[in-house]
Design a protein around this motif. Structure first.
Motif, PDB file in Angstrom:
ATOM      1  N   ALA A 199       0.839  -1.207   0.000  1.00 25.75           N
ATOM      2  CA  ALA A 199       0.000   0.000   0.000  1.00 25.75           C
ATOM      3  C   ALA A 199       0.873   1.255   0.000  1.00 25.75           C
ATOM      4  N   THR A 200       1.966   1.202   0.748  1.00 26.96           N
ATOM      5  CA  THR A 200       2.869   2.356   0.783  1.00 26.96           C
ATOM      6  C   THR A 200       3.555   2.533  -0.570  1.00 26.96           C
ATOM      7  N   LEU A 201       3.977   1.420  -1.167  1.00 17.88           N
ATOM      8  CA  LEU A 201       4.588   1.493  -2.499  1.00 17.88           C
ATOM      9  C   LEU A 201       3.608   2.092  -3.507  1.00 17.88           C
ATOM     10  N   TRP A 202       2.370   1.651  -3.436  1.00 22.79           N
ATOM     11  CA  TRP A 202       1.344   2.145  -4.364  1.00 22.79           C
ATOM     12  C   TRP A 202       1.121   3.658  -4.195  1.00 22.79           C
ATOM     13  N   ARG A 203       1.076   4.108  -2.925  1.00 27.03           N
ATOM     14  CA  ARG A 203       0.915   5.554  -2.687  1.00 27.03           C
ATOM     15  C   ARG A 203       2.144   6.330  -3.166  1.00 27.03           C
ATOM     16  N   LEU A 204       3.322   5.753  -2.949  1.00 26.92           N
ATOM     17  CA  LEU A 204       4.560   6.395  -3.413  1.00 26.92           C
ATOM     18  C   LEU A 204       4.535   6.575  -4.931  1.00 26.92           C
ATOM     19  N   ALA A 205       4.066   5.526  -5.626  1.00 28.32           N
ATOM     20  CA  ALA A 205       4.081   5.531  -7.092  1.00 28.32           C
ATOM     21  C   ALA A 205       2.971   6.400  -7.676  1.00 28.32           C
ATOM     22  N   ARG A 206       1.895   6.573  -6.921  1.00 33.18           N
ATOM     23  CA  ARG A 206       0.671   7.166  -7.479  1.00 33.18           C
ATOM     24  C   ARG A 206       0.902   8.549  -8.090  1.00 33.18           C
ATOM     25  N   GLY A 207       1.544   9.444  -7.345  1.00 32.41           N
ATOM     26  CA  GLY A 207       1.663  10.819  -7.841  1.00 32.41           C
ATOM     27  C   GLY A 207       3.058  11.212  -8.280  1.00 32.41           C
ATOM     28  N   TRP A 208       4.016  10.302  -8.109  1.00 30.37           N
ATOM     29  CA  TRP A 208       5.415  10.693  -8.273  1.00 30.37           C
ATOM     30  C   TRP A 208       5.724  11.238  -9.666  1.00 30.37           C
TER      31      TRP A 208
END
Ligand SMILES: [Zn+2]
Ligand SMILES: [Zn+2]
Length: 229
Positions: free
Chosen positions: A187-196
């Motif tokens: 979930a943290t990886l997904w949030r990191l990737a989402r807006g980067w």
């Protein structure tokens, strides 16, 4: 006006997005017909190579021996991941890059991200979309702290991997002699990737520098000196 750097950067990103591995020749062909600002009569291989070298300096593309190997989140070389969309298959770059692709491409609401656990070689795969993180107990391990991401970015991306769990991270660290970097959940990886990479396919994109992105990292749930926090 000769070759416009932003035209070249966009041509690289659009070719990667379409599943084409950009080269000097493919970019020269593209810029001679489709560019917005570039004067087509100034386009030749040498001029494209000069532009690519400048984009490499600015960290928009990564060159190795004069060839484009990455323009985040895309890669021309295997770094542990494949990403399958509806009609296109990509080398996914690292875990971060692979999870970013559906957020960046309007026509790819979700993709199949596949890899092998570096700790035990088990096949791992997730359908990664835009609405919510994929389910799963697997963990990400990033080896290189943000302050050193660009020291050797191909090495950095090649060591941003997904594992079955922390036991497999420990096994891999012991086998390779590496020190532990940072471990976090899907979930943290997904949030990191989402807006980067937001805006990377648009004209006028300004890239995020990892060492200047503490606020973003904190907002997605990362913490500690690894992230400059
Ligand atoms: Zn494993
Ligand atoms: Zn990467």
């Amino acid at each position: 006006v000769g070759i416009d750097l932003e035209d070249v950067r966009l041509a690289v990103m659009r070719q990667y997005a379409a599943g084409i591995l950009p080269s000097t020749a493919s970019l020269a062909a593209d810029l001679a017909t489709d560019a917005t600002t570039t004067d087509p009569t100034t386009v030749d291989a040498a001029a494209v190579d000069v532009a690519l070298a400048e984009l490499h300096e600015q960290r928009h593309v990564v060159l190795r021996d004069g060839e484009i190997v990455m323009a985040h989140p895309f890669a021309s070389i295997p770094l542990g991941f494949s990403v399958m969309g509806r009609s296109t298959l990509w080398w996914g770059g690292c875990a971060w890059d692979s999870f970013a692709i559906p957020h960046l491409l309007p026509d790819e609401p979700d993709v199949l991200v596949a890899t092998r656990c570096p700790g035990c070689d088990a096949p791992l795969a997730w359908v990664v979309g835009r609405e919510a993180p994929p389910a799963g107990d697997e963990v990400a391990h990033f080896l290189v702290p943000t302050a050193h991401i660009w020291d050797d970015v191909v090495h950095t991306c090649g060591n941003q991997r997904l594992f079955c769990g922390s036991a497999c991270v420990d096994r891999w660290l012991a086998a390779t002699g590496n020190d532990r970097g940072d471990v976090f959940d899907l979930a943290t990886l997904w949030r990191l990737a989402r807006g980067w990479y937001a805006g990377r396919l648009d004209r006028g994109y300004v890239r995020r520098e990892p060492v200047a992105a503490r606020e973003y990292f904190a907002s997605v749930g990362l913490s500690g000196p690894f992230w400059g926090l």
